[in-house]
Design a protein around this motif. Structure first.
Motif, PDB file in Angstrom:
ATOM      1  N   LEU A 191       0.955  -1.182  -0.091  1.00  0.00           N
ATOM      2  CA  LEU A 191       0.029   0.003  -0.073  1.00  0.00           C
ATOM      3  C   LEU A 191       0.883   1.152   0.186  1.00  0.00           C
ATOM      4  CD1 LEU A 191      -2.691   1.285   0.187  1.00  0.00           C
ATOM      5  CD2 LEU A 191      -2.402   1.060   2.561  1.00  0.00           C
ATOM      6  N   ASP A 192       1.950   1.316   0.962  1.00  0.00           N
ATOM      7  CA  ASP A 192       2.646   2.428   0.889  1.00  0.00           C
ATOM      8  C   ASP A 192       3.273   2.753  -0.486  1.00  0.00           C
ATOM      9  OD1 ASP A 192       2.015   2.618   3.523  1.00  0.00           O
ATOM     10  OD2 ASP A 192       4.037   1.862   4.218  1.00  0.00           O
ATOM     11  N   GLN A 193       3.974   1.563  -1.037  1.00  0.00           N
ATOM     12  CA  GLN A 193       4.446   1.916  -2.484  1.00  0.00           C
ATOM     13  C   GLN A 193       3.249   2.479  -3.294  1.00  0.00           C
ATOM     14  OE1 GLN A 193       6.084  -1.862  -3.475  1.00  0.00           O
ATOM     15  NE2 GLN A 193       8.196  -1.567  -2.254  1.00  0.00           N
ATOM     16  N   ALA A 194       2.107   1.843  -3.415  1.00  0.00           N
ATOM     17  CA  ALA A 194       1.019   2.364  -4.371  1.00  0.00           C
ATOM     18  C   ALA A 194       0.834   3.828  -4.020  1.00  0.00           C
ATOM     19  CB  ALA A 194       0.018   1.418  -4.260  1.00  0.00           C
ATOM     20  N   VAL A 195       0.691   4.105  -2.728  1.00  0.00           N
ATOM     21  CA  VAL A 195       0.387   5.574  -2.626  1.00  0.00           C
ATOM     22  C   VAL A 195       1.430   6.408  -2.977  1.00  0.00           C
ATOM     23  CG1 VAL A 195      -0.019   7.058  -0.475  1.00  0.00           C
ATOM     24  CG2 VAL A 195      -1.039   4.954  -0.382  1.00  0.00           C
TER      25      VAL A 195
ATOM     26  N   GLY B 128       0.907  17.326   1.137  1.00  0.00           N
ATOM     27  CA  GLY B 128      -0.421  16.580   1.300  1.00  0.00           C
ATOM     28  C   GLY B 128      -0.328  15.142   0.803  1.00  0.00           C
ATOM     29  N   LYS B 129      -0.897  14.334   1.709  1.00  0.00           N
ATOM     30  CA  LYS B 129      -0.884  12.764   1.453  1.00  0.00           C
ATOM     31  C   LYS B 129      -1.319  12.179   0.173  1.00  0.00           C
ATOM     32  CE  LYS B 129      -3.116  12.724   5.374  1.00  0.00           C
ATOM     33  NZ  LYS B 129      -3.105  13.892   5.953  1.00  0.00           N
ATOM     34  N   ARG B 130      -2.295  12.954  -0.563  1.00  0.00           N
ATOM     35  CA  ARG B 130      -2.776  12.618  -1.753  1.00  0.00           C
ATOM     36  C   ARG B 130      -3.625  11.472  -1.865  1.00  0.00           C
ATOM     37  NH1 ARG B 130      -1.458  17.758  -3.520  1.00  0.00           N
ATOM     38  NH2 ARG B 130       0.449  17.981  -4.346  1.00  0.00           N
ATOM     39  N   LEU B 131      -4.462  11.631  -0.557  1.00  0.00           N
ATOM     40  CA  LEU B 131      -5.085  10.270  -0.313  1.00  0.00           C
ATOM     41  C   LEU B 131      -6.407  10.292  -1.206  1.00  0.00           C
ATOM     42  CD1 LEU B 131      -4.874   9.362   3.149  1.00  0.00           C
ATOM     43  CD2 LEU B 131      -3.840   8.370   1.263  1.00  0.00           C
ATOM     44  N   ARG B 132      -6.957  11.503  -1.655  1.00  0.00           N
ATOM     45  CA  ARG B 132      -8.139  11.620  -2.382  1.00  0.00           C
ATOM     46  C   ARG B 132      -7.830  10.926  -3.939  1.00  0.00           C
ATOM     47  NH1 ARG B 132      -7.818  14.656   1.396  1.00  0.00           N
ATOM     48  NH2 ARG B 132      -9.497  15.151   2.809  1.00  0.00           N
ATOM     49  N   ALA B 133      -6.712  11.307  -4.213  1.00  0.00           N
ATOM     50  CA  ALA B 133      -5.969  11.108  -5.643  1.00  0.00           C
ATOM     51  C   ALA B 133      -5.869   9.512  -5.603  1.00  0.00           C
ATOM     52  CB  ALA B 133      -4.827  11.723  -5.942  1.00  0.00           C
ATOM     53  N   PHE B 134      -5.389   9.006  -4.610  1.00  0.00           N
ATOM     54  CA  PHE B 134      -5.120   7.556  -4.308  1.00  0.00           C
ATOM     55  C   PHE B 134      -6.673   6.692  -4.478  1.00  0.00           C
ATOM     56  CE2 PHE B 134      -4.645   3.617  -2.241  1.00  0.00           C
ATOM     57  CZ  PHE B 134      -3.570   2.912  -3.021  1.00  0.00           C
ATOM     58  N   LEU B 135      -7.414   7.274  -3.816  1.00  0.00           N
ATOM     59  CA  LEU B 135      -8.721   6.553  -3.769  1.00  0.00           C
ATOM     60  C   LEU B 135      -9.254   6.530  -5.177  1.00  0.00           C
ATOM     61  CD1 LEU B 135     -10.588   8.083  -0.978  1.00  0.00           C
ATOM     62  CD2 LEU B 135     -10.281   5.862  -1.378  1.00  0.00           C
ATOM     63  N   VAL B 136      -8.998   7.528  -6.046  1.00  0.00           N
ATOM     64  CA  VAL B 136      -9.591   7.595  -7.425  1.00  0.00           C
ATOM     65  C   VAL B 136      -8.648   6.523  -8.039  1.00  0.00           C
ATOM     66  CG1 VAL B 136      -9.652   8.693  -9.817  1.00  0.00           C
ATOM     67  CG2 VAL B 136      -9.920  10.013  -7.597  1.00  0.00           C
TER      68      VAL B 136
ATOM     69  N   THR C 184      -8.151  -5.332  -2.226  1.00  0.00           N
ATOM     70  CA  THR C 184      -7.240  -5.394  -0.980  1.00  0.00           C
ATOM     71  C   THR C 184      -6.814  -4.013  -0.777  1.00  0.00           C
ATOM     72  OG1 THR C 184      -6.525  -7.572  -1.689  1.00  0.00           O
ATOM     73  CG2 THR C 184      -4.900  -6.510  -0.428  1.00  0.00           C
ATOM     74  N   LEU C 185      -6.242  -3.178  -1.823  1.00  0.00           N
ATOM     75  CA  LEU C 185      -5.931  -1.831  -1.490  1.00  0.00           C
ATOM     76  C   LEU C 185      -6.998  -0.825  -0.762  1.00  0.00           C
ATOM     77  CD1 LEU C 185      -3.957  -0.635  -4.893  1.00  0.00           C
ATOM     78  CD2 LEU C 185      -2.844  -1.121  -2.687  1.00  0.00           C
ATOM     79  N   LEU C 186      -7.917  -0.976  -1.212  1.00  0.00           N
ATOM     80  CA  LEU C 186      -9.042  -0.202  -0.648  1.00  0.00           C
ATOM     81  C   LEU C 186      -9.300  -0.713   0.882  1.00  0.00           C
ATOM     82  CD1 LEU C 186     -11.765   0.354  -3.003  1.00  0.00           C
ATOM     83  CD2 LEU C 186     -10.122   2.090  -2.316  1.00  0.00           C
ATOM     84  N   ILE C 187      -9.082  -1.927   1.170  1.00  0.00           N
ATOM     85  CA  ILE C 187      -9.272  -2.389   2.699  1.00  0.00           C
ATOM     86  C   ILE C 187      -8.039  -1.991   3.535  1.00  0.00           C
ATOM     87  CG2 ILE C 187      -9.285  -4.493   4.126  1.00  0.00           C
ATOM     88  CD1 ILE C 187     -10.783  -5.875   1.693  1.00  0.00           C
ATOM     89  N   ASP C 188      -6.902  -2.144   2.782  1.00  0.00           N
ATOM     90  CA  ASP C 188      -5.783  -1.808   3.783  1.00  0.00           C
ATOM     91  C   ASP C 188      -5.708  -0.211   3.823  1.00  0.00           C
ATOM     92  OD1 ASP C 188      -4.933  -4.409   3.817  1.00  0.00           O
ATOM     93  OD2 ASP C 188      -3.369  -4.218   2.231  1.00  0.00           O
ATOM     94  N   LEU C 189      -6.233   0.628   2.897  1.00  0.00           N
ATOM     95  CA  LEU C 189      -6.323   2.072   3.033  1.00  0.00           C
ATOM     96  C   LEU C 189      -7.100   2.368   3.817  1.00  0.00           C
ATOM     97  CD1 LEU C 189      -5.358   4.930   1.576  1.00  0.00           C
ATOM     98  CD2 LEU C 189      -7.728   4.929   0.776  1.00  0.00           C
TER      99      LEU C 189
END
Ligand code: IPE
Ligand code: IPE
Ligand code: MG
Ligand code: MG
Ligand code: MG
Length: 295
Positions: A4-8, A45-53, A281-286
């Motif tokens: 997840l960290d790498q993907a983010v 910024g953590k860019r978590l909204r972009a990551f959700l997309v 998996t990514l959304l769950i870990d997020l």
């Protein structure tokens, strides 16, 4: 959660490049406005909204630039919301993303205008025909983002947040306010992935239910961090919610119960994604990352 960290980090890097090319250079007669826009959007910024997309689009095997563009659009919108949130008339905050808030660095008038200018830019880049979304998808994205931002979305939630100060609001009212002020853009981020992925109705509904719980959890965690004095890690002023009497679920329930709610929300959100199996998996870990984040 190394994966997840790498993907983010990968999404954040791609979105940073996209944002840097979308934002006007700090030149021309309005150079100062452009400088302020770049100041608030880039390099933080953590860019978590972009990551959700990106993570939602990935579940539907979307390829190409579209998730990065939609992620950049929501980060522009989010940055505008932060600039205005920090203004003296709103939260009166001095620090944002470890730097002086926009109005501190550039003055109040420029900060208002920087927020004003970031907002249409988000819609303009979503409407452009150059990133692999067809006309109907672009229209759905623009319309959804507008609804999430307006008086029945983030802006409406921000008004309720200000109205609720020192008013002793109950659980349902505070949760409803937080689902708007923070949840609406988080929900749109997931919705964008379903639009780009042409998700079927049950799949899109499952993702949006997940997003609703994530949005509420996101704000509860933010309120816990504010109260816990995590200002150095978050790069924001901390402790101010209590001083001004912000209505938060943490204040109402106490920290221990708020922590339990976060776990309940996570368990429910994860169940909603059952239909996706390993693809989620990514959304769950997020979700786990969001409720344990320190910054
Ligand atoms: C801050 O959002 C505002 C809230 C809605 C809680 P983030 O915590 O996602 O801020 P950045 O984008 O990482 O700075
Ligand atoms: C989120 O709430 C606000 C937005 C919609 C911008 P907060 O006021 O708690 O956000 P922070 O703590 O200033 O980032
Ligand atoms: Mg606020
Ligand atoms: Mg604030
Ligand atoms: Mg906060």
């Amino acid at each position: 959660m190394a994966g997840l960290d790498q993907a983010v980090a990968a999404v954040a890097a791609a979105v940073e490049v996209e944002l840097a090319s979308i934002l006007p250079e700090a030149e021309g007669p309005q150079a100062r406005l452009h400088e302020a826009m770049r100041y608030v959007v880039l390099g933080g910024g953590k860019r978590l909204r972009a990551f959700l997309v990106a993570a939602t689009a990935e579940m539907f095997s979307v390829r190409g630039l579209a998730p990065t563009r939609a992620g950049a659009a929501v980060e522009l919108l989010h940055a505008y919301s932060l600039v205005h949130d920090d203004l003296p008339a709103m939260d009166d905050a001095l620090l944002r993303r470890g730097k002086p808030a926009c109005h501190v660095a550039f003055g109040e008038a420029t900060a208002i205008l920087a927020g004003d200018a970031l907002q249409p830019l988000a819609f303009e880049v979503l409407a452009r025909p150059d990133y692999g979304a067809d006309a109907e998808q672009r229209c759905q994205l623009v319309r959804g983002l507008a609804a999430s931002t307006g008086s029945l979305g983030m802006c409406g939630g921000q008004l309720l947040d200000l109205m609720a100060e020192k008013q002793g609001w109950g659980l349902e009212a505070i949760a409803a306010m937080q689902r708007l002020k923070t949840g609406a853009l988080i929900r749109w981020s997931c919705e964008a992935g379903t639009v780009l992925g042409r998700a079927g109705t049950p799949e899109a509904a499952a993702v949006l239910d997940y997003a609703d719980d994530l949005g509420l959890a996101y704000q509860i965690r933010d309120d816990l961090l504010d109260r816990g004095g995590a200002g150095i890690a978050t790069g924001k002023d901390s402790g101010r919610d209590r001083t001004v009497g912000k209505a938060t679920l943490v204040d109402l329930l106490g920290e221990a119960e708020a922590g339990r709610r976060l776990l309940e929300l996570r368990d429910r959100a994860v169940r909603r994604l059952d239909i996706f199996g390993d693809r989620a998996t990514l959304l769950i870990d997020l979700f786990s990352l969001v409720i344990s984040r320190k910054s």
